[in-house]
Design a protein around this motif. Structure first.
Motif, PDB file in Angstrom:
ATOM      1  N   PRO A   1      12.971  35.381  -4.905  1.00 56.54           N
ATOM      2  CA  PRO A   1      11.821  36.273  -4.572  1.00 56.54           C
ATOM      3  C   PRO A   1      11.477  37.310  -5.561  1.00 56.54           C
ATOM      4  CG  PRO A   1      14.114  37.099  -3.904  1.00 56.54           C
ATOM      5  CD  PRO A   1      14.163  35.922  -4.604  1.00 56.54           C
ATOM      6  N   CYS A   2      10.015  37.495  -5.486  1.00 58.43           N
ATOM      7  CA  CYS A   2       9.421  38.024  -6.876  1.00 58.43           C
ATOM      8  C   CYS A   2       8.462  39.333  -6.112  1.00 58.43           C
ATOM      9  CB  CYS A   2       8.491  37.360  -7.806  1.00 58.43           C
ATOM     10  SG  CYS A   2       9.433  36.023  -8.496  1.00 58.43           S
ATOM     11  N   PHE A   3       8.705  40.606  -6.606  1.00 58.90           N
ATOM     12  CA  PHE A   3       7.720  41.421  -6.357  1.00 58.90           C
ATOM     13  C   PHE A   3       7.302  42.282  -7.495  1.00 58.90           C
ATOM     14  CE2 PHE A   3       6.474  45.863  -4.606  1.00 58.90           C
ATOM     15  CZ  PHE A   3       5.189  45.448  -4.369  1.00 58.90           C
TER      16      PHE A   3
ATOM     17  N   ARG B   1       5.909  41.719   2.512  1.00 55.38           N
ATOM     18  CA  ARG B   1       6.809  41.446   3.522  1.00 55.38           C
ATOM     19  C   ARG B   1       8.397  42.103   3.538  1.00 55.38           C
ATOM     20  NH1 ARG B   1       5.232  35.607   5.918  1.00 55.38           N
ATOM     21  NH2 ARG B   1       2.881  35.479   5.339  1.00 55.38           N
ATOM     22  N   GLY B   2       8.689  42.240   2.197  1.00 54.14           N
ATOM     23  CA  GLY B   2      10.205  42.523   1.960  1.00 54.14           C
ATOM     24  C   GLY B   2      11.197  41.584   1.586  1.00 54.14           C
ATOM     25  N   ARG B   3      12.076  41.928   1.044  1.00 54.33           N
ATOM     26  CA  ARG B   3      12.994  40.948   0.442  1.00 54.33           C
ATOM     27  C   ARG B   3      13.649  39.929   1.493  1.00 54.33           C
ATOM     28  NH1 ARG B   3      16.094  42.366  -4.917  1.00 54.33           N
ATOM     29  NH2 ARG B   3      14.198  42.427  -5.567  1.00 54.33           N
ATOM     30  N   GLY B   4      13.951  40.398   2.726  1.00 56.95           N
ATOM     31  CA  GLY B   4      14.357  39.474   3.669  1.00 56.95           C
ATOM     32  C   GLY B   4      13.515  38.452   4.165  1.00 56.95           C
TER      33      GLY B   4
ATOM     34  N   PHE C   1      18.524  34.513   6.538  1.00 58.75           N
ATOM     35  CA  PHE C   1      18.301  35.739   6.144  1.00 58.75           C
ATOM     36  C   PHE C   1      17.566  36.625   7.491  1.00 58.75           C
ATOM     37  CE2 PHE C   1      19.166  33.835   2.265  1.00 58.75           C
ATOM     38  CZ  PHE C   1      19.986  34.745   1.544  1.00 58.75           C
ATOM     39  N   ASN C   2      17.873  37.505   7.672  1.00 60.56           N
ATOM     40  CA  ASN C   2      17.123  38.692   8.428  1.00 60.56           C
ATOM     41  C   ASN C   2      15.835  39.037   7.908  1.00 60.56           C
ATOM     42  OD1 ASN C   2      16.180  40.319  10.505  1.00 60.56           O
ATOM     43  ND2 ASN C   2      18.066  40.898  11.052  1.00 60.56           N
ATOM     44  N   PRO C   3      14.714  38.523   8.288  1.00 66.32           N
ATOM     45  CA  PRO C   3      13.297  39.031   7.839  1.00 66.32           C
ATOM     46  C   PRO C   3      13.203  40.406   8.076  1.00 66.32           C
ATOM     47  CG  PRO C   3      13.050  37.030   9.057  1.00 66.32           C
ATOM     48  CD  PRO C   3      14.443  37.435   9.592  1.00 66.32           C
ATOM     49  N   ALA C   4      13.820  41.009   8.968  1.00 67.96           N
ATOM     50  CA  ALA C   4      13.447  42.514   9.106  1.00 67.96           C
ATOM     51  C   ALA C   4      14.267  43.559   8.069  1.00 67.96           C
ATOM     52  CB  ALA C   4      14.013  42.807  10.468  1.00 67.96           C
ATOM     53  N   PHE C   5      15.212  42.788   7.545  1.00 62.52           N
ATOM     54  CA  PHE C   5      16.031  43.445   6.562  1.00 62.52           C
ATOM     55  C   PHE C   5      15.463  43.786   5.012  1.00 62.52           C
ATOM     56  CE2 PHE C   5      20.672  43.695   8.172  1.00 62.52           C
ATOM     57  CZ  PHE C   5      20.243  43.874   9.317  1.00 62.52           C
ATOM     58  N   ARG C   6      15.012  44.887   4.731  1.00 66.21           N
ATOM     59  CA  ARG C   6      14.255  45.051   3.528  1.00 66.21           C
ATOM     60  C   ARG C   6      15.689  45.288   2.394  1.00 66.21           C
ATOM     61  NH1 ARG C   6       9.099  45.594   1.967  1.00 66.21           N
ATOM     62  NH2 ARG C   6       7.678  45.401   3.969  1.00 66.21           N
ATOM     63  N   ARG C   7      16.553  45.650   2.683  1.00 67.82           N
ATOM     64  CA  ARG C   7      17.602  45.844   1.928  1.00 67.82           C
ATOM     65  C   ARG C   7      19.072  45.217   2.805  1.00 67.82           C
ATOM     66  NH1 ARG C   7      16.728  48.042  -2.699  1.00 67.82           N
ATOM     67  NH2 ARG C   7      14.879  49.293  -2.765  1.00 67.82           N
TER      68      ARG C   7
END
Length: 296
Positions: free
Chosen positions: A12-14, A69-72, A171-177
């Motif tokens: 993943p990249c941001f 969207r976040g890392r999750g 992976f839980n898409p709602a988890f940003r960390r």
């Protein structure tokens, strides 16, 4: 002769324009060549997309989110894209030692009972210099059991996971960390794993760590443990209490501007052996970072 397994490297990249070239070069430098990289640009607003477009290796596949969207969510999309039999990880601000893929591929072939294999990291600072290290407590490859709910017993960045288990866990898409810890618990709980103290991964934790990010990670860790209250009613509550206590300790340290001391306790001082391994690995990766031709 048995066919070598395909390894999917999740990336993943941001807003990674400053570090992305080194990460990509470390893929080129791998001694194990049967890999693919599945990259998701998580809505970057810098030159991340441009750098990725210049990397013309056909083993790299890229998708881009129109907004962050976040890392999750980015990790889950990478997982959906992955076609390999084994799954490895590379964050855009980190880089892999040249034997990062070959070492766990061999270990997982020798130990078909393990769900995952991990090793040690060298910790780098904002300038890319080595400042510390992690250890697994193993001198060579050791096979252990993850039998009790709690933090994953191995580091996420340098680990390799069997793809069937990874796809099942997700992976839980709602988890940003803490989506990495949540993922590893689902993959590993009740299963065997391999641990080695060999340094295989350069991890920029020293740059990324902060009080706010640490506390946010613990809040997501609480959400992770709440998922297990029915299955492990006592153990899940014990882990939640421990997490709340750690958050209180960090907040107290923060009130005295001493939180960095707690953060730095996550790693050990750099040993001469790890420093030599880091220098040799970085030289090999830098040699692989030849100028990339512009895509036509």
């Amino acid at each position: 002769m048995a066919r070598e397994p395909l390894v999917s490297v999740m990336m993943p990249c941001f807003n990674a324009e400053r570090t992305l070239d080194m990460a990509l070069a470390s893929l080129r430098a791998q001694t194990y060549e049967r890999w693919e990289a599945v990259v998701v640009d998580d809505g970057s607003t810098d030159d991340t997309s441009k750098i990725l477009s210049r990397f013309t290796d056909p083993r790299v596949r890229v998708e881009r989110f129109s907004a962050n969207r976040g890392r999750g969510a980015a990790r889950q999309r990478c997982l959906e894209m992955a076609r390999g039999e084994l799954l490895a990880f590379l964050d855009a601000d980190d880089w892999l030692f040249p034997h990062k893929l070959s070492y766990p591929v061999t270990a997982m072939g020798e130990h078909p009972e393990v769900a995952a294999v991990s090793a040690a990291c060298v910790i780098t600072d904002a300038t890319g210099n080595a400042v510390g290290q992690t250890r697994t407590g193993a001198e060579s490859m050791e096979i252990r059991q993850f039998t009790e709910l709690g933090p994953p017993p191995i580091g996420f960045p340098p680990c390799m996971v069997r793809m069937t288990l990874a796809k099942e866990a997700g992976f839980n898409p709602a988890f940003r960390r803490s989506q990495d810890s949540d993922f590893l618990i689902k993959v590993m709980l009740g299963r065997a794993y391999g641990a080695s103290s060999a340094p295989l991964y350069a991890y920029s934790q020293a740059e990324a760590a902060s009080l706010d990010k640490t506390l946010e990670g613990y809040r997501y860790r609480l959400r992770c443990y709440r998922q297990y209250t029915s299955r492990y009613p006592l153990r899940s509550r014990v882990e939640m209490l421990k997490t709340v206590a750690r958050m209180a300790a960090y907040r107290a340290a923060g009130s005295f501007n001493a939180e960095q001391r707690l953060i730095e306790r996550r790693w050990e001082s750099l040993s001469p052996d790890f420093e030599r391994a880091f220098i040799d690995a970085r030289q090999a990766v830098v040699r692989a970072a030849t100028p990339m031709p512009e895509a036509s």
